[in-house]
Design a protein around this motif. Structure first.
Motif, PDB file in Angstrom:
ATOM      1  N   UNK A  92       0.818  -1.221   0.000  1.00 53.89           N
ATOM      2  CA  UNK A  92       0.000   0.000   0.000  1.00 53.89           C
ATOM      3  C   UNK A  92       0.856   1.277   0.000  1.00 53.89           C
ATOM      4  N   UNK A  93       2.107   1.171  -0.485  1.00 55.36           N
ATOM      5  CA  UNK A  93       2.992   2.341  -0.441  1.00 55.36           C
ATOM      6  C   UNK A  93       3.536   2.691  -1.822  1.00 55.36           C
ATOM      7  N   UNK A  94       3.742   3.964  -2.037  1.00 58.58           N
ATOM      8  CA  UNK A  94       4.290   4.379  -3.329  1.00 58.58           C
ATOM      9  C   UNK A  94       5.656   5.037  -3.134  1.00 58.58           C
ATOM     10  N   UNK A  95       6.521   4.783  -4.081  1.00 57.46           N
ATOM     11  CA  UNK A  95       7.891   5.317  -4.055  1.00 57.46           C
ATOM     12  C   UNK A  95       8.289   5.769  -5.459  1.00 57.46           C
ATOM     13  N   UNK A  96       9.142   6.774  -5.503  1.00 59.94           N
ATOM     14  CA  UNK A  96       9.729   7.152  -6.789  1.00 59.94           C
ATOM     15  C   UNK A  96      10.814   6.160  -7.180  1.00 59.94           C
ATOM     16  N   UNK A  97      11.534   5.668  -6.174  1.00 61.63           N
ATOM     17  CA  UNK A  97      12.704   4.828  -6.436  1.00 61.63           C
ATOM     18  C   UNK A  97      12.784   3.670  -5.451  1.00 61.63           C
ATOM     19  N   UNK A  98      12.874   2.466  -6.003  1.00 58.79           N
ATOM     20  CA  UNK A  98      13.018   1.279  -5.156  1.00 58.79           C
ATOM     21  C   UNK A  98      14.296   0.536  -5.549  1.00 58.79           C
ATOM     22  N   UNK A  99      15.198   0.400  -4.580  1.00 58.36           N
ATOM     23  CA  UNK A  99      16.430  -0.365  -4.805  1.00 58.36           C
ATOM     24  C   UNK A  99      16.210  -1.794  -4.319  1.00 58.36           C
ATOM     25  N   UNK A 100      16.814  -2.727  -5.033  1.00 58.48           N
ATOM     26  CA  UNK A 100      16.776  -4.126  -4.611  1.00 58.48           C
ATOM     27  C   UNK A 100      18.170  -4.529  -4.132  1.00 58.48           C
ATOM     28  N   UNK A 101      18.227  -5.015  -2.886  1.00 56.29           N
ATOM     29  CA  UNK A 101      19.504  -5.386  -2.279  1.00 56.29           C
ATOM     30  C   UNK A 101      19.401  -6.730  -1.590  1.00 56.29           C
ATOM     31  N   UNK A 102      20.543  -7.358  -1.395  1.00 54.66           N
ATOM     32  CA  UNK A 102      20.645  -8.465  -0.450  1.00 54.66           C
ATOM     33  C   UNK A 102      21.751  -8.070   0.521  1.00 54.66           C
ATOM     34  N   UNK A 103      21.388  -7.976   1.810  1.00 54.75           N
ATOM     35  CA  UNK A 103      22.375  -7.596   2.836  1.00 54.75           C
ATOM     36  C   UNK A 103      22.757  -8.753   3.744  1.00 54.75           C
TER      37      UNK A 103
END
Ligand code: ZN
Ligand code: ZN
Length: 259
Positions: A92-103
């Motif tokens: 239910x959230x909006x973003x301009x930019x979404x990064x995909x990471x594995x930490x």
């Protein structure tokens, strides 16, 4: 438009104390922050999740003062066993930019000190497998950028030759990244603080040969000193590798910026 940092943290991330104003007062254009969302984080023993409503409220307030310069972002720390929790949060959230990471892998974060003493090939192989699974889920996650491909080996001081053994897996990962429309991030913290520029030269060549066209530059800054770290030098380096355009993300639209 001048290019702006595509990977940045504030106090909305569990490991940063920075304020939006630190970055806003030292720049003129857009500022996008990509706050940590790390489920089952072994570093803290909990799920570290930005308070979206507090984040949005602060941005709304500052956007009045700063002429709508702030964009919303998140850095999704993918961990397969908790995928349902990740998807539920994002729904239910909006973003301009979404990064995909594995930490992390549930047991340890790849920046934990003892990782430096682990076997390089075993560690990188495990990390790449986890990264591969994360990219496979991007249809659901809808991230825009694959962040720091070298996070799993940041603590290793290795030359590009060390990556040769993992070439076929890297090719597979970059092919899937390109097919998923994920941009390849040049992470300035990796290149300049962990001295991995030669590894990025190696990987970027691979991505270009596979037909990749989407590239971002991000400092991964957690404080003002690291904001747009070495960007001038990295832009010169990118042009020497044949990359003349970088991409930014805003309201679901990609913008190409000539560097
Ligand atoms: Zn990260
Ligand atoms: Zn980050």
């Amino acid at each position: 438009m001048t290019y702006y940092d595509q990977h940045l943290h504030t106090h909305h991330s569990y490991d940063s104390q920075a304020d939006f104003t630190d970055y806003l007062d030292n720049s003129t254009g857009f500022v996008v922050t990509t706050e940590h969302f790390d489920v089952a984080n072994p570093v803290t023993g909990q799920t570290d999740v930005p308070d979206y409503w507090a984040y949005s409220a602060e941005i709304e307030q500052l956007n009045i003062q700063y002429g709508n310069r702030i964009l919303k972002g998140i850095e999704i720390g993918y961990y397969q066993p908790k995928e349902a929790e990740i998807l539920a949060y994002l729904a239910d959230k909006t973003y301009d930019l979404k990064l995909l990471s594995v930490h992390h892998n549930g047991e340890f974060d790849y920046l934990d000190d003892f990782v430096a003493d682990m076997d390089f090939d075993t560690t990188f192989s495990r990390y790449l497998d986890e990264l591969s699974v994360a990219i496979d889920q991007n249809g659901k996650l809808q991230a825009h950028v694959l962040a720091h491909f070298d996070y799993g080996i940041r603590l290793f001081d290795v030359t590009p030759e060390a990556l040769d053994k993992h070439e076929s897996k890297l090719i597979e990962i970059f092919q899937k990244m390109i097919a998923a429309d994920l941009a390849f991030e040049i992470n300035a913290k990796s290149t300049h603080l962990y001295h991995h520029l030669p590894l990025y030269t190696y990987a970027l060549k691979m991505v270009l040969e596979l037909g990749g066209t989407l590239f971002t530059l991000g400092s991964d800054g957690h404080k003002l000193e690291h904001y747009e770290l070495a960007f001038d030098e990295l832009k010169t380096w990118l042009k020497a590798q044949g990359v003349h355009q970088l991409v930014t993300f805003q309201g679901g639209t990609r913008h190409f910026v000539t560097i």
